[in-house]
Design a protein around this motif. Structure first.
Motif, short mmCIF file in Angstrom:
data_model
loop_
_atom_site.label_atom_id
_atom_site.label_comp_id
_atom_site.label_asym_id
_atom_site.label_seq_id
_atom_site.Cartn_x
_atom_site.Cartn_y
_atom_site.Cartn_z
N GLU A 129 6.21 2.16 15.87
CA GLU A 129 5.85 1.49 14.81
C GLU A 129 5.39 2.55 13.91
O GLU A 129 4.90 3.56 14.16
CB GLU A 129 4.73 0.43 15.07
CG GLU A 129 4.91 -0.81 16.02
CD GLU A 129 3.69 -1.68 15.83
OE1 GLU A 129 3.81 -2.69 16.44
OE2 GLU A 129 2.59 -1.11 15.68
N ARG A 130 5.43 1.99 12.68
CA ARG A 130 4.93 3.19 11.56
C ARG A 130 3.46 3.25 11.64
O ARG A 130 2.75 2.49 11.69
CB ARG A 130 5.37 2.47 10.11
CG ARG A 130 5.25 3.39 9.20
CD ARG A 130 5.90 2.80 7.88
NE ARG A 130 7.17 2.62 7.97
CZ ARG A 130 8.07 2.46 6.97
NH1 ARG A 130 7.46 2.51 5.67
NH2 ARG A 130 9.50 2.33 7.13
N LEU A 155 -3.06 0.39 7.32
CA LEU A 155 -2.24 -0.98 7.37
C LEU A 155 -1.07 -0.72 6.17
O LEU A 155 -1.30 -0.65 5.00
CB LEU A 155 -3.16 -2.14 6.96
CG LEU A 155 -4.21 -2.39 7.91
CD1 LEU A 155 -4.95 -3.67 7.53
CD2 LEU A 155 -3.53 -2.66 9.18
N PRO A 156 0.04 -0.30 6.74
CA PRO A 156 1.28 -0.42 5.61
C PRO A 156 1.46 -1.35 4.52
O PRO A 156 1.51 -0.91 3.57
CB PRO A 156 2.51 -0.15 6.64
CG PRO A 156 1.81 0.14 7.96
CD PRO A 156 0.44 -0.38 7.93
N TYR A 157 1.06 -2.61 4.95
CA TYR A 157 1.42 -3.92 4.06
C TYR A 157 0.40 -3.70 3.02
O TYR A 157 0.51 -4.42 1.87
CB TYR A 157 1.20 -4.99 4.52
CG TYR A 157 -0.31 -5.65 4.98
CD1 TYR A 157 -0.52 -5.44 6.55
CD2 TYR A 157 -1.15 -5.94 4.12
CE1 TYR A 157 -1.97 -5.76 6.76
CE2 TYR A 157 -2.39 -6.48 4.43
CZ TYR A 157 -2.81 -6.51 5.96
OH TYR A 157 -4.05 -6.77 6.35
N GLN A 158 -0.61 -2.82 2.91
CA GLN A 158 -1.49 -2.79 1.75
C GLN A 158 -0.94 -1.73 0.61
O GLN A 158 -1.64 -1.71 -0.46
CB GLN A 158 -2.87 -2.25 2.21
CG GLN A 158 -3.77 -3.28 3.26
CD GLN A 158 -5.21 -3.17 3.07
OE1 GLN A 158 -6.00 -2.13 2.68
NE2 GLN A 158 -6.00 -4.13 3.73
N TYR A 159 0.01 -1.14 0.97
CA TYR A 159 0.45 -0.03 0.13
C TYR A 159 1.68 -0.94 -1.09
O TYR A 159 2.39 -1.85 -0.32
CB TYR A 159 1.09 1.22 0.71
CG TYR A 159 0.16 1.82 1.32
CD1 TYR A 159 -0.49 1.56 2.62
CD2 TYR A 159 -0.39 2.92 0.64
CE1 TYR A 159 -1.55 2.22 3.22
CE2 TYR A 159 -1.48 3.91 1.04
CZ TYR A 159 -2.02 3.56 2.45
OH TYR A 159 -3.05 4.14 2.97
N ASP A 160 1.77 -0.76 -2.14
CA ASP A 160 2.64 -1.14 -3.35
C ASP A 160 4.13 -0.55 -3.31
O ASP A 160 4.85 -1.24 -3.51
CB ASP A 160 2.18 -1.23 -4.46
CG ASP A 160 0.74 -1.80 -4.55
OD1 ASP A 160 -0.35 -1.31 -5.19
OD2 ASP A 160 0.67 -3.08 -3.91
N TRP A 216 6.79 2.79 -1.78
CA TRP A 216 6.95 3.64 -0.70
C TRP A 216 8.26 4.61 -1.19
O TRP A 216 9.21 4.24 -1.72
CB TRP A 216 7.62 2.74 0.28
CG TRP A 216 6.29 2.00 1.04
CD1 TRP A 216 5.91 0.82 0.57
CD2 TRP A 216 5.70 2.42 2.16
NE1 TRP A 216 4.95 0.36 1.74
CE2 TRP A 216 4.70 1.46 2.54
CE3 TRP A 216 5.76 3.64 3.09
CZ2 TRP A 216 3.66 1.45 3.66
CZ3 TRP A 216 4.98 3.68 4.03
CH2 TRP A 216 3.87 2.68 4.54
#
Length: 123
Positions: free
Chosen positions: A43-44, A106-111, A113
């Motif tokens: 996983e990332r 938490l990767p999903y919190q970033y807008d 990449w």
């Protein structure tokens, strides 16, 4: 809006690399800035994170003391200096930014990449 990562490559154990991430179409000031990595089949993983609200950089235990993240608002660039590299650091490394980040890992919190840059540590 774009993040362009660069600086990856092949390095021997114990060596160093400096990753760069150039931001365009927006200014980094005000964003949380994270570095992640992803090894094959895994996983990332969060490597480091700069949170504006706390003005601190957080590092994962696996890289603490060896990696240093920095940013240059004037150049709109972020960097990850990696020293004392180990084979287990081998992965694709990503830079990421976000406005509403409250939990670094938490990767999903970033807008936004970057596209990722390969780092291979091998003799």
């Amino acid at each position: 809006v774009q993040l362009q990562a660069s600086g990856g490559g092949l390095v021997q154990p114990g060596g160093s690399l400096r990753l760069s991430c150039a931001a365009s179409g927006f200014t980094l000031d005000g964003y949380a800035i994270g570095w992640f990595r992803q090894a094959p089949g895994k996983e990332r993983e969060g490597v480091s994170c700069w949170l504006n609200k706390d003005e601190i950089t957080i590092y994962s235990n696996s890289v603490k003391g060896r990696f240093t993240a920095s940013r240059d608002y004037a150049k709109n660039m972020v960097y990850l200096q990696m020293n004392s590299l180990k084979p287990e650091d081998t992965a694709v490394y990503y830079c990421a930014v976000g406005l509403g980040v409250s939990i670094c890992a938490l990767p999903y919190q970033y807008d936004y990449w970057g596209q990722g840059t390969q780092v291979t540590v091998s003799s």
